[in-house]
Design a protein around this motif. Structure first.
Motif, mmCIF file in Angstrom:
data_model
loop_
_atom_site.group_PDB
_atom_site.id
_atom_site.type_symbol
_atom_site.label_atom_id
_atom_site.label_comp_id
_atom_site.label_asym_id
_atom_site.label_seq_id
_atom_site.Cartn_x
_atom_site.Cartn_y
_atom_site.Cartn_z
ATOM 1 N N PRO A 171 1.013 -1.226 0.009
ATOM 2 C CA PRO A 171 0.042 0.113 -0.061
ATOM 3 C C PRO A 171 0.844 1.322 -0.137
ATOM 4 C CG PRO A 171 -0.065 -1.041 2.138
ATOM 5 C CD PRO A 171 0.630 -1.857 1.392
ATOM 6 N N CYS A 172 2.194 1.057 0.536
ATOM 7 C CA CYS A 172 2.973 2.386 0.512
ATOM 8 C C CYS A 172 4.432 1.835 0.601
ATOM 9 C CB CYS A 172 2.655 3.228 1.804
ATOM 10 S SG CYS A 172 2.970 2.491 3.268
ATOM 11 N N VAL A 173 5.328 2.796 0.140
ATOM 12 C CA VAL A 173 6.807 2.621 0.135
ATOM 13 C C VAL A 173 7.298 3.590 1.015
ATOM 14 C CG1 VAL A 173 6.704 1.403 -2.211
ATOM 15 C CG2 VAL A 173 7.060 4.009 -1.858
ATOM 16 N N GLU A 232 0.148 -14.320 4.188
ATOM 17 C CA GLU A 232 -0.637 -13.707 5.302
ATOM 18 C C GLU A 232 0.346 -13.655 6.568
ATOM 19 O OE1 GLU A 232 -4.972 -14.168 7.774
ATOM 20 O OE2 GLU A 232 -4.011 -15.835 6.255
ATOM 21 N N LEU A 233 0.279 -12.437 7.020
ATOM 22 C CA LEU A 233 1.227 -12.289 8.475
ATOM 23 C C LEU A 233 0.442 -12.683 9.444
ATOM 24 C CD1 LEU A 233 2.408 -8.464 7.632
ATOM 25 C CD2 LEU A 233 3.539 -10.601 7.340
ATOM 26 N N VAL A 252 19.635 -16.636 -6.425
ATOM 27 C CA VAL A 252 18.930 -16.107 -5.002
ATOM 28 C C VAL A 252 18.803 -14.720 -5.040
ATOM 29 C CG1 VAL A 252 19.295 -16.107 -2.764
ATOM 30 C CG2 VAL A 252 20.278 -17.887 -3.824
ATOM 31 N N LEU A 253 17.479 -14.359 -4.715
ATOM 32 C CA LEU A 253 17.237 -12.813 -4.746
ATOM 33 C C LEU A 253 16.719 -12.586 -3.602
ATOM 34 C CD1 LEU A 253 16.955 -10.066 -6.299
ATOM 35 C CD2 LEU A 253 14.903 -10.866 -7.288
ATOM 36 N N GLU A 254 17.245 -11.514 -2.788
ATOM 37 C CA GLU A 254 16.769 -11.175 -1.282
ATOM 38 C C GLU A 254 16.176 -9.582 -1.615
ATOM 39 O OE1 GLU A 254 19.217 -11.809 1.682
ATOM 40 O OE2 GLU A 254 19.170 -14.062 1.444
ATOM 41 N N VAL A 255 14.786 -9.287 -0.966
ATOM 42 C CA VAL A 255 14.391 -8.017 -0.971
ATOM 43 C C VAL A 255 13.968 -7.518 0.269
ATOM 44 C CG1 VAL A 255 12.931 -6.224 -1.941
ATOM 45 C CG2 VAL A 255 13.687 -8.149 -3.472
ATOM 46 N N PRO A 256 14.484 -6.627 1.003
ATOM 47 C CA PRO A 256 14.156 -6.116 2.518
ATOM 48 C C PRO A 256 12.787 -5.294 2.323
ATOM 49 C CG PRO A 256 15.953 -4.755 1.702
ATOM 50 C CD PRO A 256 15.705 -5.866 0.553
ATOM 51 N N ILE A 257 11.966 -5.714 3.287
ATOM 52 C CA ILE A 257 10.697 -5.132 3.427
ATOM 53 C C ILE A 257 10.642 -4.435 4.864
ATOM 54 C CG2 ILE A 257 9.460 -6.347 1.552
ATOM 55 C CD1 ILE A 257 8.402 -7.809 3.940
ATOM 56 N N LEU A 258 9.579 -3.511 5.149
ATOM 57 C CA LEU A 258 9.299 -3.211 6.384
ATOM 58 C C LEU A 258 7.946 -3.300 6.830
ATOM 59 C CD1 LEU A 258 10.636 0.584 5.789
ATOM 60 C CD2 LEU A 258 11.976 -1.254 6.666
ATOM 61 N N TYR A 259 7.787 -3.515 8.080
ATOM 62 C CA TYR A 259 6.533 -3.853 8.779
ATOM 63 C C TYR A 259 6.306 -3.074 10.017
ATOM 64 C CZ TYR A 259 3.413 -6.466 11.551
ATOM 65 O OH TYR A 259 2.139 -6.882 12.718
ATOM 66 N N TYR A 260 5.398 -2.318 9.819
ATOM 67 C CA TYR A 260 4.775 -1.440 10.919
ATOM 68 C C TYR A 260 3.121 -1.705 11.310
ATOM 69 C CZ TYR A 260 9.011 1.039 9.887
ATOM 70 O OH TYR A 260 10.345 1.342 9.828
ATOM 71 N N PRO A 261 3.099 -2.398 12.245
ATOM 72 C CA PRO A 261 1.670 -2.642 12.718
ATOM 73 C C PRO A 261 0.733 -1.325 12.378
ATOM 74 C CG PRO A 261 3.034 -2.603 14.653
ATOM 75 C CD PRO A 261 3.817 -2.403 13.523
ATOM 76 N N ASP A 262 -0.353 -1.416 11.938
ATOM 77 C CA ASP A 262 -1.463 -0.273 11.970
ATOM 78 C C ASP A 262 -2.362 -0.329 13.048
ATOM 79 O OD1 ASP A 262 -2.993 1.772 11.022
ATOM 80 O OD2 ASP A 262 -4.068 0.821 9.365
ATOM 81 N N HIS A 279 -2.742 -5.627 8.807
ATOM 82 C CA HIS A 279 -3.902 -6.176 8.146
ATOM 83 C C HIS A 279 -3.651 -6.361 6.610
ATOM 84 C CE1 HIS A 279 -6.184 -4.895 11.671
ATOM 85 N NE2 HIS A 279 -5.455 -3.745 11.569
ATOM 86 N N ASP A 280 -2.323 -6.284 6.219
ATOM 87 C CA ASP A 280 -2.001 -6.665 4.698
ATOM 88 C C ASP A 280 -1.587 -7.999 4.523
ATOM 89 O OD1 ASP A 280 -2.520 -4.030 4.421
ATOM 90 O OD2 ASP A 280 -0.608 -3.150 4.744
ATOM 91 N N HIS A 281 -1.431 -8.024 3.210
ATOM 92 C CA HIS A 281 -0.961 -9.459 2.526
ATOM 93 C C HIS A 281 0.492 -9.215 1.629
ATOM 94 C CE1 HIS A 281 -5.000 -11.260 3.733
ATOM 95 N NE2 HIS A 281 -4.387 -12.406 3.598
#
Length: 875
Positions: free
Chosen positions: A8-10, A136-137, A182-192, A27-29
């Motif tokens: 939903p956002c970056v 699903e988280l 192999v491909l690794e992409v970091p993501i961010l997780y912040y609870p809403d 709440h995201d997938h």
């Protein structure tokens, strides 16, 4: 190979080379698409996984109290994966209906063909192939549980922590020549967090909770610290945002009020407030797959064709091979715990005095109301910065802000749990969860504690400077500094001989240093000049006359406390069934030594003889005055030397007077004529035989044998002209009490020797601490003891359990529950005669529980009762 994420956002990363990062909430997938380009092979396996990891650098505290990493070169990074999920997608080329043969071909289904070289190596696909995925988280399973948000510590020093999430893609082609990609992409997780309207939600006024502080020694003043947050009152969970601040204030009041003492405290008092971070990590160990069922026959028989088995077994009845499982050894869980002090503020004196807040239209407060306020006030706040790690509560991972790490805990003689932390603070917990907190002084707070030894009536602590502090009793007395041993490093092992069993009547500390042992008391340090060390275990006997030592080579050595007389030796490496290092070395009374391993306990006698006691799992042994108690996963055993009186009576072929008296009583119950002849043969020693039968009855656990031995003693007393029946009557009363507390609903397996050692009053105190007031009152009445301690504890428990009820509204509101509780307490005291109970202690307990109205109502009634008692006595 490309990876596309739908978020939903970056958010722009700190490193410009990484570019923007996808941000997800609870709440995201986490969904996206993997694209295989034309260069990838046409068949293979695509693995897509998402991972959440907690990275930390373990630290340790050196002798000077400085925090340093495990290695002096660079911090060692450890990684704990607390969340992981993956998907495997098999990749194969699509079938061409024109060139591929029909599936219904009977010939192609049964005839095998060896593919040729052109068929093995096909050309790469001409188009890109997309593969969609979605994860699903996880949601929380426990109240207050929440998956930790992404966190990046800017500090690279020891103790830095990071919470990272990433999506990983692995492409493995079927062709062996092509290496995996192999491909690794970091993501961010912040609870809403759920949106709440400030206008629609009710606003609670700002409230504060007062937590009483306890001084290092008894002083005529009280102190308290308070913390607050809008809408939340301690001790419920209080949260503070980052960056923000934690407000607090400290107040004090002298009791009784003393202006001179208040001015002195307000000018010279030292206030220290610390903010601690505690990290607990339980590393999950991957369980190996369970092996398949293994037949009991050999491998050669397994490979024989099935028809041969039938031919061999045709003459008899065939049985299928038995199957059995090969259990895997349990994998241990690695646990990491670290406590770090991040903020520490120190202030001298109380600069202000509290004032009452005046509402609009309210006049100036009266002098009486102003005099009830505390004498001093100190207000401050702790700054919470954005780079501080937030609180985390997840499976296998927790970050808490609390007090220091626990270095030792143990039990007192009156069954209170003592917990000592590294900051020099110890607490005394009762069986109901209430505690008293004391401090070991400023020296222990500054240097810290590395270890402690807890006795029945005190403790000895070792500071970070390797000095020893002794605390006598559990009343919060000031610690005493023992003689300095002059250590440069912590000892290999150390133990304490209590002062009540020591010849000098002072505590004695035994330190294993190099190859010798140092004896330390409050006056001097004595080197015993031994050469068998260093030692791994030191255990003094309950009477303080012997020591059990274990060397690094595994030699068990029993020696007197003055190291002048060697009693026994045993090489523990020769014990056949022992595996791993020695866990404990405890004494079985004063007669034998118990050595325990993971699932084995070995009892060593005075002459080196051994008895083995295997167990199903790890055990823990506790030394008792007359034996040793072994607690395992499913059993609690009591190992005790057979009492002398029991051995004298029940030993096969015994001809002692007590054995003859017991045999004569059995003949008397069977109406045999030899009973009189047996009694006459021991007539000179009949009194001693009666006393031995009485003592043997006290050593038995079963009421059946208790009755038989007491009946034999009663039978022998009938032939004596003069015999004092006091021992017989006391033993009967004692056995009734012991059988009552040994009942499974009470659960106090007390021996006769322990009962005599601890005294009946101590047993009554143990019952009241369990809230067994009725049984405690009956035992007190049965043994002619005063019921005052039981009534006092019952009244305090009644106040804590009762709930006040309000009648009326507004100014006419009254607490009717206080009157009911007060009436019940007074009525019970009148019925059971609790005239000597200190009602001031009960009123204080009511005030500590927040029942100030009940505290004021108890005292007037008690005064009337006291005057009534005086009038009755005068009449």
């Amino acid at each position: 190979m490309q990876l596309q994420l739908y978020s939903p956002c970056v958010k722009q990363a700190n490193d410009d080379d990484k570019g923007p990062l996808a941000v997800f909430s609870n709440h995201d997938h986490v969904s996206g698409k993997v694209i295989l380009d034309r260069s990838c092979y046409h068949t293979g396996r695509l693995t897509i996984s998402i991972e959440g990891a907690f990275t930390y650098s373990p630290t340790f505290v050196d002798v000077e109290g400085n925090m340093a990493p495990e290695s002096s070169q660079a911090p060692v990074k450890r990684k704990n994966v607390f969340f992981s999920s993956s998907r495997v997608i098999p990749v194969s080329p699509p079938l061409d209906p024109i060139t591929s043969p029909p599936k219904s071909s009977f010939r192609d289904a049964f005839i095998r063909r060896r593919p040729s070289e052109p068929i093995l190596i096909l050309p790469a696909p001409v188009a890109e192939r997309p593969f969609a995925f979605s994860f699903e988280l996880p949601r929380s399973c426990r109240p207050g549980e929440e998956m930790p948000p992404s966190f990046n510590s800017e500090s690279q020093s020891a103790g830095a922590v990071d919470v990272t999430y990433k999506v990983k893609v692995v492409w493995e082609a079927s062709l062996v020549v092509e290496s995996p990609s192999v491909l690794e992409v970091p993501i961010l997780y912040y609870p809403d967090h759920d949106f709440q309207s400030v206008d629609a939600s009710p606003q609670n006024p700002q409230s504060w909770l007062e937590m009483p502080l306890r001084s290092d020694r008894p002083m005529p003043f009280r102190c308290a610290v308070c913390s607050a947050e809008r809408g939340v009152t301690l001790p419920t969970s209080v949260t503070f945002s980052r960056p923000s601040s934690i407000p607090y204030f400290v107040v004090f009041a002298t009791t009784p009020r003393s202006p001179d003492l208040a001015r002195e405290i307000a000018a010279d008092a030292t206030i220290s407030v610390s903010l601690l971070r505690q990290v607990n990590v339980t590393e999950q160990v991957t369980q190996l797959p369970t092996p398949p069922h293994t037949p009991s026959s050999s491998s050669d028989e397994i490979n024989v064709p099935k028809n041969i088995f039938k031919r061999v077994a045709r003459g008899g009845q065939s049985h299928p091979p038995e199957l059995y499982d090969k259990p895997l050894p349990p994998l241990p869980k690695q646990t990491f715990t670290e406590t770090t002090t991040l903020r520490n503020t120190i202030c001298i004196g109380f600069p202000k005095r509290p004032r009452r807040q005046l509402k609009d239209g309210q006049g100036h407060p009266t002098l009486e109301s102003q005099a009830t306020l505390p004498d001093g006030l100190h207000k401050d706040k702790i700054l919470v910065q954005k780079e501080m790690l937030p609180c985390i509560d997840w499976v296998g991972l927790s970050v808490k802000w609390d007090q220091g790490r626990i270095v030792r805990f143990g039990w007192t003689a009156d069954e209170r749990l003592v917990v000592v932390n590294e900051e020099g603070v110890y607490r005394l917990y009762d069986l109901q969860g209430d505690y008293e907190q004391h401090s070991l002084g400023s020296e222990a707070a500054e240097l810290g504690l590395i270890d402690a030894r807890i006795q029945d009536n005190g403790l000895v602590a070792m500071t970070g400077a390797l000095t020893l502090l002794e605390v006598k009793g559990w009343d919060g007395a000031r610690p005493l500094t023992l003689a300095s041993p002059g250590l440069t490093e912590p000892p290999h092992v150390w133990s304490v001989i209590p002062p009540d069993v020591n010849i000098s009547r002072h505590v004695e500390v035994l330190l294993s240093v190099e190859s010798t042992i140092l004896s330390v008391d409050n006056l001097e340090v004595i080197d015993q000049r031994l050469s068998r060390g260093p030692f791994t275990h030191i255990s003094p006997s309950p009477n303080g006359k012997a020591l059990a030592l274990v060397t690094f080579s595994g030699l068990l050595w029993a020696v007197s406390t003055d190291f002048q007389r060697s009693m026994a030796e045993l090489d523990t490496t020769t014990v056949y069934e022992a595996q791993g290092p020695i866990r404990q070395v405890e004494w079985c009374g004063n007669d034998a030594i118990l050595v325990t391993w993971d699932s084995l306990a070995v009892l060593v006698g005075p002459y080196g003889d051994t008895l083995k006691f295997p167990h199903s799992g790890p055990t823990f042994a506790v030394t008792e005055p007359d034996g040793v108690r072994i607690m395992g996963p499913d059993v609690c055993d009591m190992i005790q030397k057979v009492p002398t009186s029991s051995m004298s009576i029940f030993r096969p072929g015994s001809t002692t007077p007590s054995a003859i008296l017991y045999a004569a009583w059995e003949s008397f119950t069977q109406r045999l004529p030899k009973a009189d002849e047996s009694v006459r043969s021991i007539r000179p020693d009949l009194a001693a035989a009666v006393d031995e039968c009485i003592d043997a009855a006290g050593q038995e656990w079963e009421p059946y044998w208790q009755r038989r031995l007491l009946s034999a003693a009663k039978f022998g007393r009938g032939f004596l002209d003069l015999h004092n029946p006091t021992d017989f009557v006391n033993m009967g009363q004692t056995l009734k009490v012991l059988n009552a507390v040994r009942f499974y609903e009470i659960g106090i397996p007390l021996t006769y020797s322990q009962y005599i050692y601890a005294s009946p009053a101590q047993l009554v105190k143990r019952l009241t601490s369990r809230n067994l007031h009725l049984l405690a009152l009956r035992i007190s009445s049965f043994l002619s003891l005063k019921p005052d301690p039981v009534l006092k504890h019952w009244a305090s428990a009644k106040i804590l359990r009762s709930r006040p009820t309000t009648t009326g509204t507004g100014k006419d509101a009254e607490l009717s529950g206080d009157d009911e509780v007060c009436r019940m307490i007074v009525q019970k005291f009148q019925e059971l005669g609790g005239a000597d109970v200190s009602y001031a202690d009960i009123a204080k307990r009511a005030w500590e529980a927040g029942r100030s109205g009940l505290a004021t109502k108890v005292r007037p009634v008690t005064r009337i009762l006291m005057f009534d008692d005086v009038d009755e006595m005068a009449a």
